[in-house]
Write a protein that holds these residues in place. Structure first.
Motif, PDB file in Angstrom:
ATOM      1  N   GLU A  52       0.836  -1.204   0.000  1.00 33.89           N
ATOM      2  CA  GLU A  52       0.000   0.000   0.000  1.00 33.89           C
ATOM      3  C   GLU A  52       0.873   1.256   0.000  1.00 33.89           C
ATOM      4  O   GLU A  52       0.636   2.218  -0.724  1.00 33.89           O
ATOM      5  CB  GLU A  52      -0.892  -0.038   1.250  1.00 33.89           C
ATOM      6  CG  GLU A  52      -2.003   0.980   1.292  1.00 33.89           C
ATOM      7  CD  GLU A  52      -3.056   0.737   0.207  1.00 33.89           C
ATOM      8  OE1 GLU A  52      -3.660   1.716  -0.214  1.00 33.89           O
ATOM      9  OE2 GLU A  52      -3.250  -0.437  -0.203  1.00 33.89           O
TER      10      GLU A  52
ATOM     11  N   ARG B  67       1.486   4.391  -2.606  1.00 44.13           N
ATOM     12  CA  ARG B  67       1.357   5.809  -2.233  1.00 44.13           C
ATOM     13  C   ARG B  67       2.593   6.595  -2.673  1.00 44.13           C
ATOM     14  O   ARG B  67       2.515   7.725  -3.145  1.00 44.13           O
ATOM     15  CB  ARG B  67       1.130   5.926  -0.726  1.00 44.13           C
ATOM     16  CG  ARG B  67      -0.285   5.508  -0.350  1.00 44.13           C
ATOM     17  CD  ARG B  67      -0.434   5.325   1.140  1.00 44.13           C
ATOM     18  NE  ARG B  67      -0.633   6.587   1.836  1.00 44.13           N
ATOM     19  CZ  ARG B  67      -0.820   6.661   3.159  1.00 44.13           C
ATOM     20  NH1 ARG B  67      -0.836   5.555   3.880  1.00 44.13           N
ATOM     21  NH2 ARG B  67      -1.006   7.821   3.729  1.00 44.13           N
TER      22      ARG B  67
ATOM     23  N   ASN C 290       9.193  15.300  20.099  1.00 42.66           N
ATOM     24  CA  ASN C 290       8.559  14.249  19.301  1.00 42.66           C
ATOM     25  C   ASN C 290       9.384  12.985  19.132  1.00 42.66           C
ATOM     26  O   ASN C 290       8.834  11.896  19.009  1.00 42.66           O
ATOM     27  CB  ASN C 290       8.204  14.794  17.909  1.00 42.66           C
ATOM     28  CG  ASN C 290       7.043  15.777  17.967  1.00 42.66           C
ATOM     29  OD1 ASN C 290       5.890  15.372  18.033  1.00 42.66           O
ATOM     30  ND2 ASN C 290       7.359  17.062  18.005  1.00 42.66           N
ATOM     31  N   ILE C 291      10.688  13.155  19.101  1.00 41.34           N
ATOM     32  CA  ILE C 291      11.547  12.007  18.768  1.00 41.34           C
ATOM     33  C   ILE C 291      12.462  11.614  19.926  1.00 41.34           C
ATOM     34  O   ILE C 291      12.980  10.504  19.972  1.00 41.34           O
ATOM     35  CB  ILE C 291      12.428  12.319  17.520  1.00 41.34           C
ATOM     36  CG1 ILE C 291      11.592  12.943  16.411  1.00 41.34           C
ATOM     37  CG2 ILE C 291      13.130  11.069  17.004  1.00 41.34           C
ATOM     38  CD1 ILE C 291      10.578  12.027  15.769  1.00 41.34           C
ATOM     39  N   GLY C 292      12.648  12.528  20.855  1.00 42.09           N
ATOM     40  CA  GLY C 292      13.623  12.310  21.932  1.00 42.09           C
ATOM     41  C   GLY C 292      13.459  10.969  22.640  1.00 42.09           C
ATOM     42  O   GLY C 292      14.427  10.251  22.887  1.00 42.09           O
ATOM     43  N   MET C 293      12.230  10.639  22.941  1.00 40.33           N
ATOM     44  CA  MET C 293      11.984   9.392  23.674  1.00 40.33           C
ATOM     45  C   MET C 293      12.386   8.181  22.837  1.00 40.33           C
ATOM     46  O   MET C 293      13.082   7.284  23.307  1.00 40.33           O
ATOM     47  CB  MET C 293      10.507   9.296  24.044  1.00 40.33           C
ATOM     48  CG  MET C 293      10.193   8.095  24.895  1.00 40.33           C
ATOM     49  SD  MET C 293       8.422   7.790  25.001  1.00 40.33           S
ATOM     50  CE  MET C 293       8.163   6.781  23.567  1.00 40.33           C
ATOM     51  N   MET C 294      11.963   8.172  21.590  1.00 42.76           N
ATOM     52  CA  MET C 294      12.246   7.002  20.759  1.00 42.76           C
ATOM     53  C   MET C 294      13.740   6.884  20.443  1.00 42.76           C
ATOM     54  O   MET C 294      14.239   5.795  20.203  1.00 42.76           O
ATOM     55  CB  MET C 294      11.427   7.052  19.458  1.00 42.76           C
ATOM     56  CG  MET C 294       9.963   6.728  19.649  1.00 42.76           C
ATOM     57  SD  MET C 294       9.664   5.229  20.631  1.00 42.76           S
ATOM     58  CE  MET C 294      10.114   3.952  19.466  1.00 42.76           C
ATOM     59  N   GLU C 295      14.444   8.009  20.464  1.00 44.22           N
ATOM     60  CA  GLU C 295      15.893   7.960  20.252  1.00 44.22           C
ATOM     61  C   GLU C 295      16.561   7.098  21.314  1.00 44.22           C
ATOM     62  O   GLU C 295      17.563   6.438  21.054  1.00 44.22           O
ATOM     63  CB  GLU C 295      16.471   9.387  20.290  1.00 44.22           C
ATOM     64  CG  GLU C 295      16.957   9.834  18.944  1.00 44.22           C
ATOM     65  CD  GLU C 295      17.823  11.083  19.032  1.00 44.22           C
ATOM     66  OE1 GLU C 295      18.554  11.334  18.091  1.00 44.22           O
ATOM     67  OE2 GLU C 295      17.765  11.795  20.065  1.00 44.22           O
TER      68      GLU C 295
ATOM     69  N   VAL D  10      15.092   4.577  22.762  1.00 46.96           N
ATOM     70  CA  VAL D  10      14.589   3.213  22.653  1.00 46.96           C
ATOM     71  C   VAL D  10      15.192   2.489  21.450  1.00 46.96           C
ATOM     72  O   VAL D  10      15.526   1.308  21.520  1.00 46.96           O
ATOM     73  CB  VAL D  10      13.039   3.229  22.543  1.00 46.96           C
ATOM     74  CG1 VAL D  10      12.501   1.833  22.332  1.00 46.96           C
ATOM     75  CG2 VAL D  10      12.430   3.871  23.787  1.00 46.96           C
TER      76      VAL D  10
END
Lengths: 105, 843
Positions: free
Chosen positions: A4, A8, A80-85, A87
């Motif tokens: 999909e 796109r 927005n990204i700090g946390m996932m950085e 992880v």
């Protein structure tokens, strides 16, 4: 890469032109990110989706790569990204994406 | 929490249904493959890759699901290699086989769509009739099946076949000739979901007399849709399920939000109860056939069996008022807001940080986070990683963002506040809810205070929105004091009958995994065993939790390292002798029975005998190790025996003085060896760790137990291996079952009757009689050659014995023979000297 999403990307590219499209990744897995880069640059390696045999050659980056990160306001990025950085295995993602991009250029 | 907003989760049921046929046929992965590539190698290997029912039962995550195995002691992966062990019955629910599953589908079928073959139908009826959860169920629809020909015929016109072990045993017919929503396939999916939900609800209620009539509302939270072409998801599974669980007084409805459905349902149930709309509400969900074998392609590529071969179902009871269970913090519900976006950071913020903030709690105030509890073996081996761990990492990272912990503390935070997942790939089933069974258990045991249950759903899969979804609920253990007088709780405790133990698993040299392995080995032998683990990083916290549990009667005894007992308490170790494997009680190994060495040795003999009796030995033999004070203690024991204290004394195999030598220990010439605690401790360590060169204790059953708060506390070394820990738990359990404290009281009473106090008080008699003798040393007789030895005088009083003889005009010297102290005299004097020493109680 999801069929999909391939469609796109193809549609958007046809609509706006290759020079006006950049693919920005946010996935958590290094290998899967590399596959997306390969797909939007050199075509679907699985020969399954609409990008099979279509070499769009689109620039593709992961959001944790320095080229992208340096373009974003640090406060906004952190929000927005700090946390996932913390992880994600950022080094592995950058390594994989960079390697594939070089291979496909 | 504000008054009025009170509702608690007070019961649960979690069940699994082995569905190998559905896995091969109705799972979307094999079904899609069959459609697009019917000759694929995957489909060919699928048939031979299904697990047997015993292997499904033995699978550790499944044992966790039904409450037999604590997730905190899940063994190391791989788990799929386990082919036997476990039990299909657990405290939370059951694992049922395919016969039961098809039987339940027939039981749940009110439109005569399920046909079962005659013989199979009777088997299924018998299988269901034997299940306690199906007591009072009307199984008459299974009395009479149909012929095999009739089933063949129905299958030939589109019915979904039901195979069991390669034999066509039944089928599910379409409910309408053309409506796709009532097709045979959809009806099979819906009936399987309904049937598994019915069982969960019956399982929840069957042991609670009269409860079914008090349930006012049912919230069904699966991911299926029932309806016809005019209302695809019209519903209502809830009432359909309730009807077959005899909830005559209830109504209900279905709640959907992909995998987050159950936590939404739970939030609604708690709210309905808190508002007083209904007194009791159940949340229930059956399993899904579509997700069976979902990742089987990837599993089979790695030569694994099909691990997604079970459907799951659950039911939760929510009610108000005081009582045991988990209070739902309705004042601090977490939920993903439409405007929050779908970035992970926003989701975790909404689902974790926000409810904690509302409740004025820090991230560390939550004992256990329960995000998606997917079995990591299934997800990791299919390339999706450890989903539970990824979620826990996000929570820890959010705690770092909030500056509650440092980045370096993330791993420690995850280890402390998370557990491994264990739920099968069943969409809504793993999403947080399975943890509630264990939260309830841990709360009951007193080792749990607060948890956060997080349900998440991928709404974008329905192509109506790109949004994500999630709901989280803080649940808190009810304060036990609030309901300590509740008759329900007393009954539960009386009916329990089993021994509940506590065990410290952190703070040792041995890593917690090794110790947990020991606990698991102990529980594997008998899944009904219940062990509360104390696994906090802070040893003080563990100790306080253990003492609180002992004091409150949450556990009947506990095992720990390094515990200081009050004077008077000393522990009897249980060693295993090399060469023969004989068990040897070492009395004692820690603590001190008395501050007087001789008195301690006498009392140790009583303690050793009591432990031996509690273990099951009718009349254990007791020997004294040849140590300082042992001869004196042995003499006192003999005095007690003369006055009627029953004791079977064991002597040395070599010496006639009744004292044991080192080789007697290795030979096992007695059941109980008496020594002081320091010596006993050294013996235990030697006998337990010799195999590893002292690195780890690998044999024996630990150092035994002493009393704390009126309950036994067992001691193990900090270098304990898994096997010893398991054996130590068994030893502790056996001491409790064998009424060790009662046995000790009996021994003490019998000894008291024989004059224990007086005998002990007389301990200084020889010394008293010789007081002042040393001043008369100048009267010492003339030195003569000493060529004879008198053995048996204790080293503690050897000088007094010498002084006594000198005083009597007998020249003597003290000496140390190879086995103990001696009084050396001349041959001419030996008889008289012996008589004097006997008269003065030195011998």
């Amino acid at each position: 890469m999801d069929l999909e999403n391939q469609k796109r990307v193809l549609d958007l590219t046809e609509q706006h032109g290759k020079d006006n499209v950049l693919v920005l990744l946010g996935g958590g897995d290094a290998e899967a990110s590399g596959l997306v880069v390969e797909t939007v640059m050199a075509g679907d390696p699985a020969y399954a989706g609409p990008l099979t045999g279509v070499q769009l050659g689109l620039p593709a980056y992961h959001i944790v790569e320095p080229e992208i990160k340096s373009e974003i306001d640090p406060g906004l990025y952190d929000e927005n990204i700090g946390m996932m950085e913390m992880v994600l295995d950022v080094a592995a993602i950058i390594g994989e994406v960079t390697t594939i991009r070089k291979q496909c250029s | 929490m504000p008054e009025g907003l009170r509702s608690r989760i007070s019961g649960c049921s979690f069940n699994l249904f082995h569905a190998p046929w559905f896995s091969k046929t109705l799972g979307t992965t094999p079904a899609a493959e069959r459609e697009s590539n019917p000759e694929s190698p995957f489909l060919k290997t699928l048939e031979a890759s299904m697990r047997s029912f015993p292997a499904v039962v033995a699978y550790p995550p499944n044992q966790v699901f039904i409450g037999n195995l604590d997730p905190r002691v899940l063994p190391e992966q791989p788990w799929y290699t386990r082919q036997e062990g476990g039990s299909p019955e657990g405290p939370f629910g059951d694992i049922l086989d395919e016969t039961a599953l098809y039987g339940l589908m027939k039981y749940s079928d009110v439109f005569d769509l399920v046909l079962l073959e005659e013989q199979f139908s009777r088997n299924a009826r018998d299988t269901l009739a034997a299940l306690p959860a199906m007591t009072m169920a009307d199984l008459s629809s299974l009395e009479k099946g149909v012929s095999a020909e009739e089933i063949d015929k129905a299958v030939s016109v589109g019915a979904v076949p039901l195979y069991r072990e390669g034999i066509l045993s039944g089928c599910v017919k379409a409910a309408h000739p053309s409506d796709i929503n009532l097709s045979a396939h959809t009806m099979t999916e819906n009936l399987a979901s309904k049937a598994t939900a019915v069982y969960a609800l019956r399982q929840l209620l069957h042991e609670r007399d009269g409860l079914a009539d008090k349930i006012g509302y049912i919230i069904e939270t699966s991911e299926e849709a029932c309806g016809d072409m005019n209302q695809r998801g019209g519903g209502n599974f809830a009432k359909a399920v309730g009807e077959l669980a005899a909830l005559k007084a209830a109504t209900g409805s279905d709640t959907r939000s992909f995998c987050a459905g159950p936590v939404h349902g739970l939030m609604q149930a708690a709210s309905l109860v808190a508002a007083g709309t209904f007194e009791k509400v159940v949340v229930v969900a059956g399993g899904t056939t579509a997700k069976l074998a979902m990742n089987a392609k990837k599993h089979l590529e790695k030569s694994l069996p099909v691990l997604e071969d079970v459907m799951g179902s659950f039911a939760l009871l929510v009610e108000g008022g005081p009582g045991p269970g988990l209070n739902v913090r309705l004042d601090a519900v977490g939920f993903h807001k439409i405007g929050a976006g779908s970035a992970p950071q926003a989701v975790v913020g909404n689902l974790v940080a926000d409810p904690l903030e509302k409740a004025a709690l820090s991230f560390s105030d939550v004992d256990v986070y329960a995000p998606e509890m997917h079995n990591p073996e299934i997800t990791s081996l299919s390339g999706a990683g450890n989903v539970t761990l990824q979620n826990l990492k996000m929570i820890a990272a959010m705690a770092v963002m909030r500056k509650e912990i440092t980045r370096e503390e993330m791993d420690g935070f995850i280890a402390k506040h998370g557990v491994s997942g264990w739920a099968p790939t069943q969409g809504h089933i793993p999403s947080g809810v399975p943890a509630l069974g264990w939260f309830l258990r841990w709360a009951e045991e007193g080792s749990f205070h607060r948890g956060l249950v997080i349900g998440k759903g991928s709404l974008f899969l329905g192509r109506m929105t790109n949004l994500f979804d999630g709901v989280s609920l803080l649940v808190e253990a009810e304060n036990r004091e609030d309901f300590s007088e509740s008759p329900d709780v007393r009954v539960e405790k009386e009916e329990e009958g089993s021994v509940r133990l506590g065990c410290t698993v952190t703070g040792a040299e041995s890593p917690p995994e090794v110790l947990r392995e020991g606990v698991e080995a102990f529980r594997e032998k008998d899944p009904s065993r219940r062990v509360t683990l104390y696994g906090k990083a802070d040893p003080g916290e563990n100790r306080r939790a253990m003492e609180r549990d002992l004091e409150n009667g949450v556990v009947d005894g506990a095992l720990t390292f390094h515990y200081s007992f009050p004077l008077g308490e000393a522990t009897v170790g249980l060693a295993e002798l090399p060469h023969t494997g004989k068990k040897l009680f070492i009395a004692t190994t820690t603590g001190a029975a008395s501050d007087d060495r001789v008195e301690a040795l006498v009392l140790n003999a009583l303690k050793g005998k009591a432990a031996g009796r509690a273990w099951g030995l009718a009349n254990p033999s007791v020997g004294f190790l040849n140590l300082e004070g042992a001869a004196l203690a042995l003499k006192k024991i003999r005095q007690l025996m003369e006055k009627g204290y029953p004791l079977r004394l064991a002597g040395s195999s070599r010496q006639g003085d009744g004292l044991l030598r080192g080789n007697d220990i290795l030979k096992g010439t007695c059941d109980v060896v008496v020594c002081d605690s320091l010596t006993g401790n050294a013996l235990m360590k030697l006998l337990s760790a010799y195999e590893t060169g002292g690195e780890q204790e690998t044999t024996g059953s630990g150092y035994g137990c002493g009393l704390s708060h009126g309950k036994p506390v067992g001691i193990i070394s900090r270098a304990t291996g898994a096997k010893v820990l398991s054996a130590a738990l068994e030893y502790l359990e056996r001491m409790i079952r064998g009424s060790w404290t009662e046995r000790l009281r009996e021994e003490t009473q019998a000894a008291e009757k024989a004059g224990l106090s007086e005998v002990i008080q007389a301990k200084k008699a020889p010394a008293a009689e010789t007081q002042g003798l040393r001043t008369e040393k100048e009267k010492k007789p003339l030195k003569v050659p000493v060529d004879a030895e008198i053995e048996g005088v204790d080293v503690l009083v050897i000088q007094e014995a010498v002084d006594s003889l000198l005083h009597e005009g007998i020249y003597c010297e003290s000496g140390m023979g190879c086995t103990g102290p001696v009084v050396m005299v001349s041959r001419e004097n030996i008889k008289r000297a012996e008589r004097i020493l006997q008269d003065r109680s030195f011998l």
